[in-house]
Design a protein around this motif. Structure first.
Motif, PDB file in Angstrom:
ATOM      1  N   LYS A 183      74.343  42.552  48.906  1.00 52.21           N
ATOM      2  CA  LYS A 183      75.695  43.144  48.928  1.00 52.21           C
ATOM      3  C   LYS A 183      75.649  44.342  47.975  1.00 52.21           C
ATOM      4  O   LYS A 183      75.113  45.375  48.328  1.00 52.21           O
ATOM      5  CB  LYS A 183      76.730  42.108  48.514  1.00 52.21           C
ATOM      6  CG  LYS A 183      76.811  40.937  49.496  1.00 52.21           C
ATOM      7  CD  LYS A 183      77.824  39.926  49.000  1.00 52.21           C
ATOM      8  CE  LYS A 183      77.663  38.601  49.712  1.00 52.21           C
ATOM      9  NZ  LYS A 183      78.178  37.497  48.918  1.00 52.21           N
ATOM     10  N   MET A 184      76.156  44.116  46.716  1.00 50.83           N
ATOM     11  CA  MET A 184      76.105  45.237  45.763  1.00 50.83           C
ATOM     12  C   MET A 184      74.694  45.491  45.257  1.00 50.83           C
ATOM     13  O   MET A 184      74.354  46.575  44.847  1.00 50.83           O
ATOM     14  CB  MET A 184      76.969  44.886  44.544  1.00 50.83           C
ATOM     15  CG  MET A 184      78.383  45.265  44.749  1.00 50.83           C
ATOM     16  SD  MET A 184      79.385  45.112  43.285  1.00 50.83           S
ATOM     17  CE  MET A 184      78.772  43.790  42.328  1.00 50.83           C
ATOM     18  N   GLN A 222      80.325  47.960  31.803  1.00 45.80           N
ATOM     19  CA  GLN A 222      80.260  48.664  33.086  1.00 45.80           C
ATOM     20  C   GLN A 222      78.795  48.947  33.384  1.00 45.80           C
ATOM     21  O   GLN A 222      78.100  49.543  32.552  1.00 45.80           O
ATOM     22  CB  GLN A 222      81.037  49.991  32.949  1.00 45.80           C
ATOM     23  CG  GLN A 222      81.240  50.725  34.254  1.00 45.80           C
ATOM     24  CD  GLN A 222      82.267  50.015  35.127  1.00 45.80           C
ATOM     25  OE1 GLN A 222      83.245  49.474  34.604  1.00 45.80           O
ATOM     26  NE2 GLN A 222      82.052  50.013  36.434  1.00 45.80           N
ATOM     27  N   LYS A 281      76.225  52.511  39.088  1.00 50.14           N
ATOM     28  CA  LYS A 281      75.519  52.654  40.376  1.00 50.14           C
ATOM     29  C   LYS A 281      74.150  53.306  40.105  1.00 50.14           C
ATOM     30  O   LYS A 281      74.030  54.088  39.161  1.00 50.14           O
ATOM     31  CB  LYS A 281      76.378  53.567  41.255  1.00 50.14           C
ATOM     32  CG  LYS A 281      75.845  53.912  42.597  1.00 50.14           C
ATOM     33  CD  LYS A 281      76.943  54.650  43.364  1.00 50.14           C
ATOM     34  CE  LYS A 281      76.536  55.016  44.762  1.00 50.14           C
ATOM     35  NZ  LYS A 281      75.681  56.158  44.918  1.00 50.14           N
ATOM     36  N   ASP A 282      73.186  52.989  40.903  1.00 52.27           N
ATOM     37  CA  ASP A 282      71.829  53.563  40.833  1.00 52.27           C
ATOM     38  C   ASP A 282      70.992  53.067  39.647  1.00 52.27           C
ATOM     39  O   ASP A 282      69.844  53.490  39.497  1.00 52.27           O
ATOM     40  CB  ASP A 282      71.840  55.109  40.834  1.00 52.27           C
ATOM     41  CG  ASP A 282      72.432  55.663  42.116  1.00 52.27           C
ATOM     42  OD1 ASP A 282      72.248  55.011  43.167  1.00 52.27           O
ATOM     43  OD2 ASP A 282      73.096  56.715  42.076  1.00 52.27           O
ATOM     44  N   ASN A 317      71.224  48.830  42.100  1.00 47.78           N
ATOM     45  CA  ASN A 317      72.693  48.791  42.201  1.00 47.78           C
ATOM     46  C   ASN A 317      73.205  49.800  43.221  1.00 47.78           C
ATOM     47  O   ASN A 317      73.135  51.012  42.988  1.00 47.78           O
ATOM     48  CB  ASN A 317      73.339  49.125  40.852  1.00 47.78           C
ATOM     49  CG  ASN A 317      72.913  48.192  39.754  1.00 47.78           C
ATOM     50  OD1 ASN A 317      72.228  47.201  40.011  1.00 47.78           O
ATOM     51  ND2 ASN A 317      73.306  48.490  38.533  1.00 47.78           N
ATOM     52  N   LEU A 318      73.734  49.294  44.318  1.00 50.09           N
ATOM     53  CA  LEU A 318      74.312  50.197  45.317  1.00 50.09           C
ATOM     54  C   LEU A 318      75.684  50.684  44.868  1.00 50.09           C
ATOM     55  O   LEU A 318      76.181  51.693  45.356  1.00 50.09           O
ATOM     56  CB  LEU A 318      74.449  49.477  46.664  1.00 50.09           C
ATOM     57  CG  LEU A 318      73.127  49.063  47.325  1.00 50.09           C
ATOM     58  CD1 LEU A 318      73.383  48.276  48.597  1.00 50.09           C
ATOM     59  CD2 LEU A 318      72.253  50.286  47.613  1.00 50.09           C
ATOM     60  N   LYS A 319      76.312  49.909  43.963  1.00 44.24           N
ATOM     61  CA  LYS A 319      77.635  50.279  43.438  1.00 44.24           C
ATOM     62  C   LYS A 319      77.638  50.046  41.944  1.00 44.24           C
ATOM     63  O   LYS A 319      76.850  49.255  41.437  1.00 44.24           O
ATOM     64  CB  LYS A 319      78.700  49.352  44.020  1.00 44.24           C
ATOM     65  CG  LYS A 319      79.011  49.573  45.450  1.00 44.24           C
ATOM     66  CD  LYS A 319      80.193  48.694  45.796  1.00 44.24           C
ATOM     67  CE  LYS A 319      80.513  48.793  47.266  1.00 44.24           C
ATOM     68  NZ  LYS A 319      81.264  47.652  47.726  1.00 44.24           N
ATOM     69  N   SER A 320      78.615  50.655  41.293  1.00 49.49           N
ATOM     70  CA  SER A 320      78.856  50.339  39.886  1.00 49.49           C
ATOM     71  C   SER A 320      79.613  49.003  39.841  1.00 49.49           C
ATOM     72  O   SER A 320      80.410  48.722  40.734  1.00 49.49           O
ATOM     73  CB  SER A 320      79.687  51.470  39.310  1.00 49.49           C
ATOM     74  OG  SER A 320      80.213  51.111  38.083  1.00 49.49           O
ATOM     75  N   TYR A 321      79.349  48.177  38.836  1.00 49.65           N
ATOM     76  CA  TYR A 321      80.106  46.929  38.728  1.00 49.65           C
ATOM     77  C   TYR A 321      80.372  46.574  37.269  1.00 49.65           C
ATOM     78  O   TYR A 321      79.721  47.114  36.364  1.00 49.65           O
ATOM     79  CB  TYR A 321      79.385  45.773  39.443  1.00 49.65           C
ATOM     80  CG  TYR A 321      78.028  45.408  38.881  1.00 49.65           C
ATOM     81  CD1 TYR A 321      76.862  45.942  39.433  1.00 49.65           C
ATOM     82  CD2 TYR A 321      77.893  44.513  37.814  1.00 49.65           C
ATOM     83  CE1 TYR A 321      75.616  45.603  38.923  1.00 49.65           C
ATOM     84  CE2 TYR A 321      76.651  44.170  37.304  1.00 49.65           C
ATOM     85  CZ  TYR A 321      75.511  44.724  37.857  1.00 49.65           C
ATOM     86  OH  TYR A 321      74.282  44.390  37.352  1.00 49.65           O
ATOM     87  N   GLU A 334      75.155  38.411  44.767  1.00 52.38           N
ATOM     88  CA  GLU A 334      75.377  39.820  45.114  1.00 52.38           C
ATOM     89  C   GLU A 334      74.176  40.473  45.793  1.00 52.38           C
ATOM     90  O   GLU A 334      74.248  41.613  46.236  1.00 52.38           O
ATOM     91  CB  GLU A 334      75.778  40.614  43.864  1.00 52.38           C
ATOM     92  CG  GLU A 334      77.209  40.372  43.415  1.00 52.38           C
ATOM     93  CD  GLU A 334      78.242  40.711  44.506  1.00 52.38           C
ATOM     94  OE1 GLU A 334      77.977  41.590  45.347  1.00 52.38           O
ATOM     95  OE2 GLU A 334      79.303  40.059  44.530  1.00 52.38           O
TER      96      GLU A 334
END
Ligand code: HEM
Length: 452
Positions: A68-69, A333, A336-337, A323-327, A65
């Motif tokens: 990416k994320m 969970q 993000k951030d 983290n560019l997104k939550s995953y 990732e």
């Protein structure tokens, strides 16, 4: 739909969370997290939450990732004032454009030339030691990595002319590393950092100008960069070359000196295994014979010792992403951030992968046992995936050459028997470690023949 919970947190102090313990002894902190909360847990670095992932599947996720994320450049943003958007501080598209340039000097055919430089510097240091006496290992190895780095990166003339100014400026640059404070606050350490960078840039610019004016053949990194082009044919701007050189110095010298020093310390602390390494060396590289790079192929015990050092004392003991997104991962969970982080030193004491995790046992890497081969990404001291350390071979050879030449020449004895990890700025490394030595041909002191 019900939201999954965030991973469990290690208790910490109000506001600063786990920051103090992280700075003082992060191995103990992160290992406690793994052992009490499991392979996915949260720590708080001041106001910033970071999720820590342990285990090969999660390592695989982390490396896949990345870009990416999970963003590398956002995580290492605090290094930008120094390296201005190269390699680990470049965004994914700029990184793509630079990648072939940064990798070019690491091509296998260049390695014998670099090894020659390493052997020359290590031999010169050994020659200067005399027949018997003491040396402090960590600073001696650091000086060798600086000289090797200067020569391999910017050429023999630069190495010969280089005085302490370059490394003093470099130390001021590193002292400006601060992952917490905004990097452009008008603080004395940031002002010094910027002045040091400008002066270093001027020094490197002078060498680049000389190269452009006299394009003879040089077998060093700088020559590769001066001749390099982006894929669309544009040459690299000088400012980028300067940042790459500074970035490589940062990535390469303290890390190698730290891990390489641990390799020798661990050998001296484990006389039985030391004897296996020495017997192998005496067979393939007996005292008095000159070094030939082909020798390296036969030094299996030495290689296993280096792998065991990577497992127990990795210089890169933590690796971060943003983290560019939550995953979702492992039933949790992760917002993000937040930061996502690997802790190689903790992952390397995972009982699901390695036996007797706290024991120094290099033979675990032998082909009969091969404990690390139960999955991919069990040993991650040089990272993994697309951003795996491009200097891993260079570092391995420098550490191996240091051990081979030093063991060929000296009998040694640790005066500081049990060094601990120094978590200061930069890579973690052993605290000062004095070694008493005697040249093997002159060895009369029985205490030095028995090595620990
Ligand atoms: C024992 C010594 C070393 C250790 C433990 C080490 C460790 C690492 C690790 C863990 C990474 C990945 C960081 C991440 O994913 O966030 C990395 C990247 C890198 N290392 Fe090393 N390193 C060492 C020596 C060197 C040397 C000698 C050089 C160059 C001469 C070097 C150049 C680099 C570069 C350029 C990258 C970035 C690669 C990329 O982003 O594609 N390293 N290193």
């Amino acid at each position: 739909m019900k939201h999954k919970p965030t991973p469990p947190s290690l208790p910490g102090l109000p506001v600063i969370g786990n920051l103090l313990e992280f700075q003082k002894d992060r191995f103990t902190l992160l290992r406690r997290g793994f052992e009490t909360l499991g392979p996915i847990f949260t720590i708080h670095l001041g106001p910033k939450p970071a999720v820590v992932l342990v285990g090969p599947e999660y390592h695989d996720f982390f490396f896949r990732e990345t870009d990416k994320m999970l963003s590398m450049d956002r995580a290492y943003e605090f290094l930008n004032a120094m390296f201005k958007g190269v390699a680990f501080t470049a965004g994914p598209s700029e990184y793509d454009a630079q990648r072939h340039v940064i990798l070019a000097p690491f091509a296998g055919k260049k390695m014998p030339g670099y090894l020659e430089i390493m052997v020359d510097e290590i031999s010169a240091w050994l020659d200067g030691l005399g027949e018997r006496g003491e040396f402090e290992l960590v600073s001696a190895f650091q000086r060798i990595t600086q000289l090797v780095g200067a020569h391999a990166l910017m050429g023999k003339a630069f190495r010969d002319e280089m005085n302490d100014e370059f490394w003093n400026l470099y130390a001021e640059l590193s002292a400006g590393i601060d992952p917490v404070l905004p990097p452009h606050l008008p603080l004395p350490k940031f002002i010094k950092r910027d002045r040091a960078r400008a002066r270093l840039a001027a020094i490197i610019q002078r060498v680049i100008d000389e190269r452009r004016a006299n394009p003879e053949i040089h077998n060093d990194f700088l020559q590769d960069f001066v001749e390099a082009k982006y894929k669309d044919g544009r040459p690299l701007p000088d400012e980028l070359i300067i940042s790459i050189i500074l970035g490589l110095v940062f990535a390469g010298h303290e890390t190698t000196a730290g891990q390489g020093s641990w390799a020798l310390i661990l050998l001296l602390q484990h006389p039985k295994y030391f004897e296996l390494v020495r017997a192998e060396l005496d067979e393939h590289f007996p005292p008095g014979t000159p070094f030939d790079h082909k020798v390296m192929r036969n030094l299996r015990h030495l290689d296993w010792a280096l792998q065991e050092t990577e497992r127990l004392r990795p210089s890169a003991d933590v690796i971060f992403r943003y983290n560019l997104k939550s995953y979702e991962l492992g039933g949790y969970q992760i917002p993000k951030d937040w930061l996502t982080m690997l802790a190689p030193r903790v992952s390397h004491v995972n009982r699901e992968i390695f036996s007797n995790v706290d024991e120094y046992d290099p033979l675990r890497f032998s082909s009969e046992r091969a404990e690390h081969k139960v999955a991919d990404y069990t040993l991650i001291g040089f990272g993994g995936g697309r951003h795996r350390c491009s200097g891993a071979n260079f570092a391995h050879n420098e550490m191996a050459a240091f051990l081979a030449l030093t063991l060929q020449r000296l009998d040694m004895h640790l005066l500081d028997k049990d060094p601990s990890v120094n978590y200061g700025l930069g890579a973690p490394r052993p605290t000062a470690t004095r070694i008493r030595f005697q040249e093997r041909v002159h060895s009369t002191d029985p205490a030095l023949m028995v090595t620990a």
